[in-house]
Scaffold this motif. Structure first.
Motif, mmCIF file in Angstrom:
data_model
loop_
_atom_site.group_PDB
_atom_site.id
_atom_site.type_symbol
_atom_site.label_atom_id
_atom_site.label_comp_id
_atom_site.label_asym_id
_atom_site.label_seq_id
_atom_site.Cartn_x
_atom_site.Cartn_y
_atom_site.Cartn_z
ATOM 1 N N GLU A 1 0.822 -1.209 0.000
ATOM 2 C CA GLU A 1 0.000 0.000 0.000
ATOM 3 C C GLU A 1 0.855 1.259 0.000
ATOM 4 O O GLU A 1 0.520 2.253 -0.651
ATOM 5 C CB GLU A 1 -0.935 0.003 1.206
ATOM 6 C CG GLU A 1 -2.046 -1.028 1.133
ATOM 7 C CD GLU A 1 -3.034 -0.728 0.021
ATOM 8 O OE1 GLU A 1 -3.460 0.431 -0.091
ATOM 9 O OE2 GLU A 1 -3.373 -1.656 -0.737
ATOM 10 N N VAL A 2 1.964 1.243 0.731
ATOM 11 C CA VAL A 2 2.877 2.392 0.713
ATOM 12 C C VAL A 2 3.403 2.610 -0.704
ATOM 13 O O VAL A 2 3.447 3.730 -1.206
ATOM 14 C CB VAL A 2 4.043 2.184 1.700
ATOM 15 C CG1 VAL A 2 5.113 3.279 1.517
ATOM 16 C CG2 VAL A 2 3.537 2.192 3.136
ATOM 17 N N ASN A 3 3.792 1.524 -1.368
ATOM 18 C CA ASN A 3 4.287 1.618 -2.736
ATOM 19 C C ASN A 3 3.192 2.100 -3.688
ATOM 20 O O ASN A 3 3.437 2.917 -4.582
ATOM 21 C CB ASN A 3 4.808 0.261 -3.192
ATOM 22 C CG ASN A 3 5.453 0.318 -4.560
ATOM 23 O OD1 ASN A 3 6.350 1.120 -4.800
ATOM 24 N ND2 ASN A 3 4.997 -0.522 -5.466
ATOM 25 N N SER B 1 2.995 7.147 -0.077
ATOM 26 C CA SER B 1 3.379 7.657 1.235
ATOM 27 C C SER B 1 2.798 6.767 2.323
ATOM 28 O O SER B 1 1.811 6.058 2.106
ATOM 29 C CB SER B 1 2.904 9.099 1.442
ATOM 30 O OG SER B 1 1.507 9.139 1.684
ATOM 31 N N MET B 2 3.399 6.839 3.508
ATOM 32 C CA MET B 2 2.913 6.047 4.625
ATOM 33 C C MET B 2 1.574 6.582 5.116
ATOM 34 O O MET B 2 0.686 5.820 5.514
ATOM 35 C CB MET B 2 3.950 6.056 5.751
ATOM 36 C CG MET B 2 3.842 4.862 6.692
ATOM 37 S SD MET B 2 5.208 4.781 7.872
ATOM 38 C CE MET B 2 6.565 4.361 6.776
ATOM 39 N N ALA C 1 -1.164 5.363 2.790
ATOM 40 C CA ALA C 1 -1.413 3.942 3.033
ATOM 41 C C ALA C 1 -2.216 3.750 4.307
ATOM 42 O O ALA C 1 -3.134 2.921 4.361
ATOM 43 C CB ALA C 1 -0.084 3.194 3.124
ATOM 44 N N HIS D 1 -1.054 6.273 11.397
ATOM 45 C CA HIS D 1 0.287 6.356 10.803
ATOM 46 C C HIS D 1 1.289 5.595 11.649
ATOM 47 O O HIS D 1 2.156 4.881 11.128
ATOM 48 C CB HIS D 1 0.689 7.829 10.678
ATOM 49 C CG HIS D 1 2.002 8.044 9.981
ATOM 50 N ND1 HIS D 1 3.222 7.811 10.599
ATOM 51 C CD2 HIS D 1 2.294 8.449 8.718
ATOM 52 C CE1 HIS D 1 4.199 8.084 9.747
ATOM 53 N NE2 HIS D 1 3.668 8.461 8.596
ATOM 54 N N ILE E 1 1.143 1.774 11.095
ATOM 55 C CA ILE E 1 1.814 1.379 9.851
ATOM 56 C C ILE E 1 3.324 1.413 10.041
ATOM 57 O O ILE E 1 4.048 0.483 9.655
ATOM 58 C CB ILE E 1 1.398 2.314 8.695
ATOM 59 C CG1 ILE E 1 -0.087 2.167 8.384
ATOM 60 C CG2 ILE E 1 2.245 2.049 7.452
ATOM 61 C CD1 ILE E 1 -0.451 0.945 7.614
ATOM 62 N N SER E 2 3.812 2.490 10.644
ATOM 63 C CA SER E 2 5.253 2.661 10.846
ATOM 64 C C SER E 2 5.819 1.536 11.699
ATOM 65 O O SER E 2 6.866 0.958 11.385
ATOM 66 C CB SER E 2 5.525 4.018 11.503
ATOM 67 O OG SER E 2 6.914 4.194 11.725
ATOM 68 N N LEU F 1 12.476 0.485 3.297
ATOM 69 C CA LEU F 1 12.027 1.852 3.041
ATOM 70 C C LEU F 1 13.185 2.812 3.252
ATOM 71 O O LEU F 1 14.075 2.576 4.074
ATOM 72 C CB LEU F 1 10.876 2.227 3.983
ATOM 73 C CG LEU F 1 9.577 1.431 3.843
ATOM 74 C CD1 LEU F 1 8.706 1.656 5.066
ATOM 75 C CD2 LEU F 1 8.840 1.833 2.578
ATOM 76 N N ASN G 1 8.522 12.151 2.660
ATOM 77 C CA ASN G 1 7.884 10.866 2.386
ATOM 78 C C ASN G 1 8.908 9.738 2.422
ATOM 79 O O ASN G 1 10.082 9.950 2.734
ATOM 80 C CB ASN G 1 7.168 10.905 1.036
ATOM 81 C CG ASN G 1 5.949 11.794 1.047
ATOM 82 O OD1 ASN G 1 5.222 11.835 2.035
ATOM 83 N ND2 ASN G 1 5.713 12.496 -0.047
#
Length: 290
Positions: free
Chosen positions: A4-6, A10-11, A14, A22, A25-26, A41, A47
């Protein structure tokens, strides 16, 4: 999450798409990096972007997801009939003119199948398909424009729809000089439809005076009918509106858009999606069905 980030760039995007925070995800992606033992990453300004290793992992993810789709399709086949719920994203003109007929056909032939229609612009619809927010997309493509496809998708051509140029009502449809001086209504400049329309005009030998920009082709038709603008309009829309406008022979009459049915790779044999595809195809070929 890495995929999803790709996909979204951006995170934060996503996280919004997956309905996570956020920080969640991180943390998960940091854990993934620890498990794989490689950097996935790297920061680029504010970003992040995927490293080579991250991109390779996403490519493998596409194959895994396609296998899941095939497994789900195989399981659905065991029911021997189309059933369940599928969500289809489609553009405006086919949503109004074709899909209601297709849904009636499906209600008769596949009463255990529920089909939900969502209206999105083509670019957003494909992104939602890749993100597994919808199950299929009915979209269009134009000659001479990049398909803008994503990995992991399977496309079937449903048919073609002629596109013709129309001058504002009140002008001679064949007035060659008028096409270069009248205002034009076109779709947003970033769209494939606009790229195609501009190319057609330039090949004829003029630069259109684009005064009105909208993705709503019915608005384009109304502007032509009121004598306010010229526009390229599909036959599908003209039939739906029972319009008697005459296309201009000063513009190419052999152009068309292609109507596509797009599903995720591995799902192309899904019984429910096949039923929807066949119903749409039947409704396109026989618009008189009620």
């Amino acid at each position: 999450m890495l995929r999803e980030v790709n996909l979204h760039g951006s995170m934060s995007a996503a996280a919004r798409n997956l309905s996570y925070s956020h920080s969640a995800i991180s943390q998960q992606l940091a854990q993934l990096e620890r498990e794989t033992g490689v950097r996935l990453l790297e920061k680029v300004g504010r970003n992040v972007q995927l490293t080579t290793a991250g991109l390779e992992l996403v490519r493998n993810t596409e194959a895994i997801l396609a296998a899941i789709e095939r497994a789900e399709s195989d399981l659905a086949t065991s029911h021997r009939r189309a059933q369940g719920t599928v969500t289809v994203a489609a553009f405006a003109s086919i949503s109004r003119s074709v899909l209601p007929t297709a849904l009636v056909l499906l209600s008769h032939e596949h009463p255990s199948l529920q089909v939900n229609i969502h209206r999105y612009e083509p670019e957003e619809a494909v992104l939602r398909l890749v993100s597994r927010q919808v199950d299929a997309v009915i979209t269009d493509s134009f000659p001479g424009t990049a398909a803008g496809g994503h990995a992991g998708l399977h496309t079937t051509v449903l048919g073609t729809d002629p596109m013709r140029g129309y001058l504002p009502l009140g002008l001679d449809p064949d007035d060659t000089a008028a096409i270069a001086v009248v205002p034009w209504a076109m779709e947003p400049p970033e769209s494939a439809a606009a790229h195609w329309a501009l190319r057609v005009c330039r090949e004829v030998g003029f630069e259109p005076q684009v005064a009105h920009v909208s993705s709503d082709l019915l608005f384009h038709l109304r502007m032509v009918e009121r004598g306010l603008a010229a526009a390229f309009l599909p036959d599908m829309l003209m039939r739906e509106m029972q319009s008697e406008l005459q296309p201009s022979r000063s513009l190419p009459v052999d152009q068309h858009r292609t109507i596509l049915f797009v599903a995720r790779s591995g799902a192309e044999q899904n019984l429910a999606l096949n039923a929807v595809r066949q119903a749409v195809l039947q409704a396109m070929e026989h618009p008189e069905i009620t």
